[in-house]
Scaffold this motif. Structure first.
Motif, mmCIF file in Angstrom:
data_model
loop_
_atom_site.group_PDB
_atom_site.id
_atom_site.type_symbol
_atom_site.label_atom_id
_atom_site.label_comp_id
_atom_site.label_asym_id
_atom_site.label_seq_id
_atom_site.Cartn_x
_atom_site.Cartn_y
_atom_site.Cartn_z
ATOM 1 N N SER A 157 0.839 -1.181 0.000
ATOM 2 C CA SER A 157 0.000 0.000 0.000
ATOM 3 C C SER A 157 0.886 1.245 0.000
ATOM 4 O O SER A 157 2.087 1.172 0.253
ATOM 5 C CB SER A 157 -0.898 0.018 1.248
ATOM 6 O OG SER A 157 -0.114 0.273 2.401
ATOM 7 N N TRP A 212 0.862 3.412 2.229
ATOM 8 C CA TRP A 212 1.321 3.578 3.611
ATOM 9 C C TRP A 212 2.523 2.705 3.911
ATOM 10 O O TRP A 212 3.433 3.126 4.631
ATOM 11 C CB TRP A 212 0.170 3.306 4.580
ATOM 12 C CG TRP A 212 -1.030 4.111 4.218
ATOM 13 C CD1 TRP A 212 -2.244 3.638 3.803
ATOM 14 C CD2 TRP A 212 -1.122 5.530 4.154
ATOM 15 N NE1 TRP A 212 -3.079 4.676 3.502
ATOM 16 C CE2 TRP A 212 -2.416 5.858 3.715
ATOM 17 C CE3 TRP A 212 -0.241 6.571 4.435
ATOM 18 C CZ2 TRP A 212 -2.846 7.162 3.553
ATOM 19 C CZ3 TRP A 212 -0.665 7.875 4.267
ATOM 20 C CH2 TRP A 212 -1.951 8.156 3.839
ATOM 21 N N ASP A 261 -3.840 -0.559 -3.476
ATOM 22 C CA ASP A 261 -5.022 0.263 -3.247
ATOM 23 C C ASP A 261 -5.497 0.903 -4.550
ATOM 24 O O ASP A 261 -5.932 2.037 -4.566
ATOM 25 C CB ASP A 261 -4.788 1.314 -2.163
ATOM 26 C CG ASP A 261 -3.339 1.725 -2.017
ATOM 27 O OD1 ASP A 261 -2.598 1.664 -3.019
ATOM 28 O OD2 ASP A 261 -2.946 2.112 -0.918
ATOM 29 N N ILE A 318 -6.964 8.144 -2.180
ATOM 30 C CA ILE A 318 -6.586 8.347 -0.786
ATOM 31 C C ILE A 318 -6.923 9.800 -0.472
ATOM 32 O O ILE A 318 -6.397 10.715 -1.099
ATOM 33 C CB ILE A 318 -5.095 8.046 -0.562
ATOM 34 C CG1 ILE A 318 -4.842 6.567 -0.827
ATOM 35 C CG2 ILE A 318 -4.669 8.453 0.837
ATOM 36 C CD1 ILE A 318 -3.399 6.167 -0.811
ATOM 37 N N THR A 319 -7.824 9.998 0.465
ATOM 38 C CA THR A 319 -8.310 11.339 0.780
ATOM 39 C C THR A 319 -7.399 12.026 1.794
ATOM 40 O O THR A 319 -6.560 11.390 2.442
ATOM 41 C CB THR A 319 -9.734 11.274 1.350
ATOM 42 O OG1 THR A 319 -9.681 10.601 2.621
ATOM 43 C CG2 THR A 319 -10.690 10.550 0.401
ATOM 44 N N GLU A 354 -8.428 13.071 4.596
ATOM 45 C CA GLU A 354 -8.774 12.449 5.884
ATOM 46 C C GLU A 354 -7.976 11.167 6.107
ATOM 47 O O GLU A 354 -7.555 10.884 7.233
ATOM 48 C CB GLU A 354 -10.282 12.190 5.979
ATOM 49 C CG GLU A 354 -11.107 13.448 6.102
ATOM 50 C CD GLU A 354 -10.659 14.358 7.246
ATOM 51 O OE1 GLU A 354 -10.464 13.857 8.377
ATOM 52 O OE2 GLU A 354 -10.499 15.571 7.008
ATOM 53 N N ASP A 355 -7.765 10.377 5.041
ATOM 54 C CA ASP A 355 -6.938 9.173 5.145
ATOM 55 C C ASP A 355 -5.514 9.544 5.549
ATOM 56 O O ASP A 355 -4.899 8.882 6.391
ATOM 57 C CB ASP A 355 -6.895 8.412 3.812
ATOM 58 C CG ASP A 355 -8.242 7.850 3.392
ATOM 59 O OD1 ASP A 355 -9.072 7.555 4.278
ATOM 60 O OD2 ASP A 355 -8.460 7.711 2.171
ATOM 61 N N VAL A 356 -4.974 10.585 4.930
ATOM 62 C CA VAL A 356 -3.609 11.034 5.252
ATOM 63 C C VAL A 356 -3.545 11.467 6.713
ATOM 64 O O VAL A 356 -2.614 11.102 7.442
ATOM 65 C CB VAL A 356 -3.150 12.176 4.313
ATOM 66 C CG1 VAL A 356 -1.798 12.722 4.742
ATOM 67 C CG2 VAL A 356 -3.094 11.695 2.862
ATOM 68 N N LYS A 357 -4.551 12.218 7.165
ATOM 69 C CA LYS A 357 -4.568 12.703 8.549
ATOM 70 C C LYS A 357 -4.633 11.564 9.557
ATOM 71 O O LYS A 357 -4.140 11.697 10.683
ATOM 72 C CB LYS A 357 -5.747 13.653 8.757
ATOM 73 C CG LYS A 357 -5.540 15.003 8.103
ATOM 74 C CD LYS A 357 -6.749 15.909 8.326
ATOM 75 C CE LYS A 357 -6.543 17.268 7.714
ATOM 76 N NZ LYS A 357 -7.726 18.142 7.913
ATOM 77 N N LYS A 358 -5.238 10.443 9.184
ATOM 78 C CA LYS A 358 -5.291 9.285 10.079
ATOM 79 C C LYS A 358 -3.896 8.720 10.318
ATOM 80 O O LYS A 358 -3.617 8.159 11.368
ATOM 81 C CB LYS A 358 -6.188 8.192 9.490
ATOM 82 C CG LYS A 358 -7.657 8.515 9.540
ATOM 83 C CD LYS A 358 -8.464 7.429 8.862
ATOM 84 C CE LYS A 358 -9.916 7.837 8.715
ATOM 85 N NZ LYS A 358 -10.678 6.855 7.919
ATOM 86 N N HIS A 359 -3.007 8.857 9.324
ATOM 87 C CA HIS A 359 -1.648 8.328 9.438
ATOM 88 C C HIS A 359 -0.644 9.375 9.914
ATOM 89 O O HIS A 359 0.334 9.033 10.563
ATOM 90 C CB HIS A 359 -1.190 7.759 8.092
ATOM 91 C CG HIS A 359 -1.878 6.490 7.726
ATOM 92 N ND1 HIS A 359 -3.085 6.453 7.068
ATOM 93 C CD2 HIS A 359 -1.534 5.209 7.950
ATOM 94 C CE1 HIS A 359 -3.449 5.191 6.903
ATOM 95 N NE2 HIS A 359 -2.538 4.418 7.423
ATOM 96 N N CYS A 370 -8.222 13.486 -3.998
ATOM 97 C CA CYS A 370 -7.394 12.282 -4.015
ATOM 98 C C CYS A 370 -5.907 12.627 -4.017
ATOM 99 O O CYS A 370 -5.458 13.498 -4.765
ATOM 100 C CB CYS A 370 -7.718 11.441 -5.245
ATOM 101 S SG CYS A 370 -9.439 10.883 -5.279
#
Length: 164
Positions: free
Chosen positions: A26, A28, A74, A105-106, A108-113, A154
């Motif tokens: 992925s 990540w 992904d 990958i939004t 928000e997805d980046v902020k989660k990591h 994205c």
């Protein structure tokens, strides 16, 4: 004779799985691998991305490499790799991974990591290729995440800049 055929079949099956392509990673996982290096070299980038870089050009200050990266799991792929390494200080390298594909990958997805993102770049309305950028510092790297105007929801690029 039957045992020999069985052993031969067993060994050939083992070889097929031993040489099978490694599973895709992925975004990540790729970021995790790269950000844990204290410095990058062309060889380490090739190994980490399972790709080949080509020497693009060189001047008295910087060596420029380009390449393509792998498909990711992904529904994205690394469409372009831009790696720059100063001639005098390889520790101060710069890497851009440009992403493309059906996946998304939004922010928000980046902020989660990666928490603590700061807005670092805004488009000026000249092109749909311009990006809104967010940065954070992690380990030895300033990490940048770019979102193009043509697909603003994205992730389009990930930048690794040595944290000087």
């Amino acid at each position: 004779m039957k045992i020999a055929v069985f052993v031969l079949l067993f060994l050939s099956l083992g070889q097929q799985t031993a040489f099978a392509a490694s599973p895709t990673k992925s975004v990540w996982q790729i970021i995790h691998i790269l950000r844990n290096r204290s410095a990058m070299t062309p060889e380490s980038v090739e190994q980490d991305l399972n790709t080949r870089l080509r020497l693009q050009q060189q001047n008295e200050y910087t060596v420029f490499y380009t390449g393509e990266g792998p498909a990711l799991n992904d529904e994205l792929r690394i469409a372009h790799v831009d790696f720059r390494m100063p001639v005098t200080s390889p520790r101060n390298s710069f890497l851009v991974l440009s992403l493309e594909g059906k996946g998304c990958i939004t922010l928000e997805d980046v902020k989660k990591h990666y928490g603590g993102l700061a807005l670092s770049q805004v488009p000026h309305g000249h092109s749909l290729e311009e990006q809104t950028g967010y940065r954070t510092v992690f380990n030895h790297w300033a990490l940048g995440f770019g979102f193009k105007e043509k697909r603003p929801d994205c992730l389009a690029s990930v930048v690794f800049d040595s944290d000087k």
